[in-house]
Design an enzyme around this catalytic site. Structure first.
Site, PDB file in Angstrom:
ATOM      1  N   LYS A   1       0.836  -1.219   0.000  1.00  0.00           N
ATOM      2  CA  LYS A   1       0.000   0.000   0.000  1.00  0.00           C
ATOM      3  C   LYS A   1       0.864   1.259   0.000  1.00  0.00           C
ATOM      4  CE  LYS A   1      -4.190  -1.999   2.076  1.00  0.00           C
ATOM      5  NZ  LYS A   1      -4.232  -3.318   2.655  1.00  0.00           N
TER       6      LYS A   1
ATOM      7  N   VAL B   1      -0.135  -8.829   6.221  1.00  0.00           N
ATOM      8  CA  VAL B   1      -0.533 -10.116   6.788  1.00  0.00           C
ATOM      9  C   VAL B   1       0.343 -11.283   6.300  1.00  0.00           C
ATOM     10  CG1 VAL B   1      -2.925  -9.445   7.263  1.00  0.00           C
ATOM     11  CG2 VAL B   1      -2.355 -10.502   5.064  1.00  0.00           C
TER      12      VAL B   1
HETATM   13  N1  GLU Z   1      -4.395  -8.606   0.443  1.00  0.00           N
HETATM   14  C1  GLU Z   1      -4.781  -8.456   1.808  1.00  0.00           C
HETATM   15  C2  GLU Z   1      -6.252  -8.108   1.923  1.00  0.00           C
HETATM   16  O1  GLU Z   1      -6.719  -7.337   1.183  1.00  0.00           O
HETATM   17  C3  GLU Z   1      -3.940  -7.419   2.450  1.00  0.00           C
HETATM   18  C4  GLU Z   1      -4.151  -7.396   3.918  1.00  0.00           C
HETATM   19  C5  GLU Z   1      -3.004  -6.879   4.709  1.00  0.00           C
HETATM   20  O2  GLU Z   1      -1.855  -7.275   4.547  1.00  0.00           O
HETATM   21  O3  GLU Z   1      -3.301  -6.035   5.563  1.00  0.00           O
HETATM   22  O4  GLU Z   1      -6.958  -8.584   2.721  1.00  0.00           O
END
Ligand code: GLU
Length: 373
Positions: free
Chosen positions: A127, A320
């Site tokens: 992000k 995560v």
């Molecule tokens: N791809 C994961 C989701 O959208 C990212 C979550 C994360 O790492 O916070 O749930």
């Protein structure tokens, strides 16, 4: 006594007995603890554990490697408290006992301890890359017209505030905000160009899309798809942008495979105001870097960001997949891999490692000794 902290413990008719025996010493002990609090460290389970375990008292000045080794040794004792993410099935196959920390310093020093070359899924740490590149390509106004800058205090994949308020997604570090940012970017840049940019930013030419993770997440995407269509219905994803395309772009970004060393590389670029320390080439604008680091500090550790800022005080972003990327401004990038997560989605051992490093090396942003490294 005007103030009787044990009133509820000891009934009044027993008071005289306790005054003559243990009551007064006990009371004085409590008062002395209170008087101590202005110079003792904040209560910190990890920090106290290692002091007890390793008996570090009046210690010599430790080298960076010593500190990292001790931090990993401490972190390893905490991995069992967490669990790997399973809501993306492919992530559930990862061994939760792994732990590694890598530090890249501005002076060229690189130190890695533990599982720092193991490839894992970047997940939410992407992000910050999406945001930085969107700020470069689409500009500040375009991005922040659609997404806010405030912490939510809610889990990263929550729909609550999106549905219950008239506000745009609170910030680009939660799923709703990142999907909006992805929608701005997806029509402006191909994923291959994005991949090249990421490899340069992380100083790691081997970063690739992990197709297994990508397909695994795409087959369990209901919640993020709900978020994306809610965003469209509220006008935060424009009608002319393809919602599915934005969603795919977002998930591809989350499915990049990195190492703790790749994260340290990007951390160093951010610590160095967007400039590659070896080549002197500017990779990101000062403004984009400043915004990214600020949002990492306030919103980067999910709904644990406030406590993490107090305890550790280093702008960080977790994912995560078990990664944490941290930026000690002007000094170093830190990359961590520890896939056992706490309930909020942060690496349990990773947080311990950072807390220990922050104490030992005075890395907290507001530590008065911070610039004596
Ligand atoms: N791809 C994961 C989701 O959208 C990212 C979550 C994360 O790492 O916070 O749930």
């Amino acid at each position: 006594f005007f103030f009787d902290p044990f009133q509820h413990l000891f009934p009044v008719h027993h008071k005289y007995l306790f005054i003559s025996d243990i009551y007064i010493p006990l009371y004085l002990f409590v008062i002395s603890l209170k008087a101590d609090t202005h110079y003792t460290k904040l209560p910190s389970p990890c920090y106290h554990t290692i002091r007890k375990q390793h008996r570090i008292k009046n210690r010599r000045r430790l080298s960076m490697r010593d500190v990292l080794e001790q931090a990993v040794a401490l972190g390893k004792t905490h991995t069992h408290e967490g669990a790997v993410a399973t809501y993306i099935p492919e992530l559930g196959k990862v061994d939760g006992s792994q732990l590694g920390v890598s530090v890249f310093c501005r002076n060229g020093k690189r130190i890695s301890v533990g599982d720092t070359k193991v490839r894992f899924s970047i997940q939410s740490i992407s992000k910050i890359i999406t945001l930085a590149v969107a700020l470069e390509i689409c500009g500040f106004d375009q991005v922040f017209k659609k997404v806010g800058m405030e912490p939510t205090g809610d889990p990263f994949n929550s729909l609550m505030k999106l549905e219950n308020t008239d506000s745009s997604p609170y910030n680009p570090m939660i799923n709703a905000g990142a999907i909006v940012v992805a929608s701005c970017l997806a029509s402006e840049i191909s994923f291959d160009t994005m991949l090249d940019t990421i490899r340069a930013l992380c100083m790691d030419p081997d970063i690739n899309l992990d197709k297994k993770v990508y397909h695994s997440e795409m087959s369990h995407i209901s919640r993020n798809r709900a978020i994306a269509y809610l965003l469209e219905s509220k006008g935060y994803i424009e009608k002319n942008k393809d919602v599915e395309n934005s969603l795919h772009f977002y998930v591809k970004m989350c499915s990049l495979s990195v190492t703790a060393e790749s994260l340290a590389g990007l951390g160093l670029i951010l610590a160095n105001d967007g400039i590659h320390p070896d080549t002197g080439k500017r990779l990101l604008s000062s403004q984009a870097v400043k915004i990214v680091k600020t949002l990492m500090f306030t919103c980067g550790m999910y709904d644990g960001s406030g406590e993490f800022a107090v305890r550790v005080g280093i702008p960080s972003k977790s994912g995560v997949g078990g990664g944490i990327l941290s930026v000690v401004d002007g000094e170093m990038g830190i990359g961590i891999f520890g896939p056992a997560l706490d309930k909020k989605g942060n690496s349990v051992a990773g947080e311990c490692v950072l807390e220990y490093m922050s104490h030992e090396l005075h890395l907290h942003m507001f530590d008065p000794q911070r610039h004596t490294l």
